[in-house]
Design a protein around this motif. Structure first.
Motif, PDB file in Angstrom:
ATOM      1  N   UNK A  50      43.247  44.206  31.424  1.00 21.40           N
ATOM      2  CA  UNK A  50      43.886  44.610  30.168  1.00 21.40           C
ATOM      3  C   UNK A  50      45.306  44.066  30.086  1.00 21.40           C
ATOM      4  N   UNK A  51      45.942  43.887  31.256  1.00 25.42           N
ATOM      5  CA  UNK A  51      47.308  43.389  31.294  1.00 25.42           C
ATOM      6  C   UNK A  51      47.483  42.008  30.686  1.00 25.42           C
ATOM      7  N   UNK A  52      46.406  41.297  30.486  1.00 27.11           N
ATOM      8  CA  UNK A  52      46.470  40.019  29.787  1.00 27.11           C
ATOM      9  C   UNK A  52      46.818  38.822  30.648  1.00 27.11           C
ATOM     10  N   UNK A  53      46.975  39.020  31.945  1.00 28.95           N
ATOM     11  CA  UNK A  53      47.343  37.913  32.823  1.00 28.95           C
ATOM     12  C   UNK A  53      46.203  36.972  33.162  1.00 28.95           C
ATOM     13  N   UNK A  54      44.989  37.321  32.760  1.00 35.04           N
ATOM     14  CA  UNK A  54      43.797  36.525  33.055  1.00 35.04           C
ATOM     15  C   UNK A  54      43.681  36.221  34.549  1.00 35.04           C
ATOM     16  N   UNK A  55      43.646  37.293  35.383  1.00 36.20           N
ATOM     17  CA  UNK A  55      43.578  37.082  36.834  1.00 36.20           C
ATOM     18  C   UNK A  55      42.197  36.588  37.255  1.00 36.20           C
ATOM     19  N   UNK A  56      42.189  35.812  38.320  1.00 33.51           N
ATOM     20  CA  UNK A  56      40.915  35.432  38.937  1.00 33.51           C
ATOM     21  C   UNK A  56      40.478  36.588  39.829  1.00 33.51           C
ATOM     22  N   UNK A  57      39.219  36.568  40.222  1.00 33.79           N
ATOM     23  CA  UNK A  57      38.725  37.604  41.131  1.00 33.79           C
ATOM     24  C   UNK A  57      39.469  37.543  42.456  1.00 33.79           C
ATOM     25  N   UNK A  58      39.810  36.348  42.913  1.00 31.48           N
ATOM     26  CA  UNK A  58      40.565  36.185  44.160  1.00 31.48           C
ATOM     27  C   UNK A  58      41.944  36.834  44.018  1.00 31.48           C
ATOM     28  N   UNK A  59      42.606  36.615  42.892  1.00 35.45           N
ATOM     29  CA  UNK A  59      43.917  37.222  42.667  1.00 35.45           C
ATOM     30  C   UNK A  59      43.826  38.746  42.624  1.00 35.45           C
ATOM     31  N   UNK A  60      42.772  39.254  42.000  1.00 34.30           N
ATOM     32  CA  UNK A  60      42.571  40.706  41.952  1.00 34.30           C
ATOM     33  C   UNK A  60      42.381  41.245  43.365  1.00 34.30           C
ATOM     34  N   UNK A  61      41.563  40.572  44.159  1.00 36.23           N
ATOM     35  CA  UNK A  61      41.324  41.010  45.539  1.00 36.23           C
ATOM     36  C   UNK A  61      42.623  41.040  46.332  1.00 36.23           C
ATOM     37  N   UNK A  62      43.436  40.009  46.191  1.00 35.06           N
ATOM     38  CA  UNK A  62      44.713  39.960  46.913  1.00 35.06           C
ATOM     39  C   UNK A  62      45.656  41.065  46.437  1.00 35.06           C
ATOM     40  N   UNK A  63      45.750  41.249  45.148  1.00 37.86           N
ATOM     41  CA  UNK A  63      46.668  42.242  44.584  1.00 37.86           C
ATOM     42  C   UNK A  63      46.294  43.660  44.992  1.00 37.86           C
ATOM     43  N   UNK A  64      44.993  43.960  44.926  1.00 41.65           N
ATOM     44  CA  UNK A  64      44.514  45.309  45.253  1.00 41.65           C
ATOM     45  C   UNK A  64      44.230  45.484  46.742  1.00 41.65           C
ATOM     46  N   UNK A  65      44.355  44.410  47.504  1.00 44.30           N
ATOM     47  CA  UNK A  65      44.105  44.453  48.950  1.00 44.30           C
ATOM     48  C   UNK A  65      42.665  44.895  49.236  1.00 44.30           C
ATOM     49  N   UNK A  66      41.735  44.306  48.502  1.00 46.01           N
ATOM     50  CA  UNK A  66      40.314  44.581  48.681  1.00 46.01           C
ATOM     51  C   UNK A  66      39.615  43.323  49.150  1.00 46.01           C
ATOM     52  N   UNK A  67      38.491  43.510  49.820  1.00 48.35           N
ATOM     53  CA  UNK A  67      37.653  42.392  50.187  1.00 48.35           C
ATOM     54  C   UNK A  67      37.120  41.762  48.898  1.00 48.35           C
ATOM     55  N   UNK A  68      37.075  40.434  48.822  1.00 42.26           N
ATOM     56  CA  UNK A  68      36.569  39.791  47.610  1.00 42.26           C
ATOM     57  C   UNK A  68      35.179  40.272  47.183  1.00 42.26           C
ATOM     58  N   UNK A  69      34.315  40.602  48.146  1.00 40.30           N
ATOM     59  CA  UNK A  69      32.977  41.089  47.784  1.00 40.30           C
ATOM     60  C   UNK A  69      33.061  42.427  47.047  1.00 40.30           C
TER      61      UNK A  69
END
Length: 152
Positions: A50-69
């Motif tokens: 929703x933030x509009x930054x158009x994050x990739x799944x990899x970026x989301x995983x890094x930001x949230x500190x979650x495993x990409x899967x």
């Protein structure tokens, strides 16, 4: 449990206190978000979309500190619900970016109200000034160095 021995020692252990506060906050957040069919993790992914930054799944995983899967499963679920879509990244055709749909933005707006109310309740022991200090300090711990990374 009484305040003897290790229980007393844990009340001075910063890592324990952060973990306990996190567990209480997650339980409260998950309970509040359940009415919207979300949990804290899926809500967080939706917030980034929703933030509009158009994050990739990899970026989301890094930001949230979650495993990409884990992120793949969260994005799949939100996509099934029509809350987000995957679009080709114009800068890297091998990657997808996560974008909120109109339905996703509406879902987030409703869920955010519930999440904020749960946050106010779980942090009721703090006044506004204390809460502001805590947010600032936790931000420094969560994003050390030059500042907060941005997803997307």
């Amino acid at each position: 449990m009484t305040e003897t021995g290790s229980a007393r020692d844990l009340r001075d252990d910063l890592s324990f206190l952060l973990a306990r506060a996190n567990a209480l906050s997650l339980a409260s957040g998950n309970a509040a978000l359940a009415a919207h069919g979300l949990k804290v993790r899926s809500y967080s992914v939706l917030a980034l979309a929703v933030g509009g930054g158009r994050p990739s799944q990899r970026e989301i995983a890094e930001y949230l500190r979650l495993d990409p899967s884990q992120v793949v499963a969260l994005v799949d679920e939100l996509q099934r619900r029509g809350a987000i879509s995957r679009e080709s990244d114009p800068n890297d055709r091998r990657a997808n970016v996560v974008v909120a749909t109109d339905a996703g933005r509406a879902l987030f707006a409703d869920a955010e109200k519930s999440a904020r109310e749960a946050e106010r309740e779980i942090h009721a022991e703090l006044d506004d000034a204390e809460r502001d200090v805590l947010v600032r300090l936790l931000g420094r711990l969560a994003f050390p160095g030059s500042g907060e990374p941005r997803a997307g």
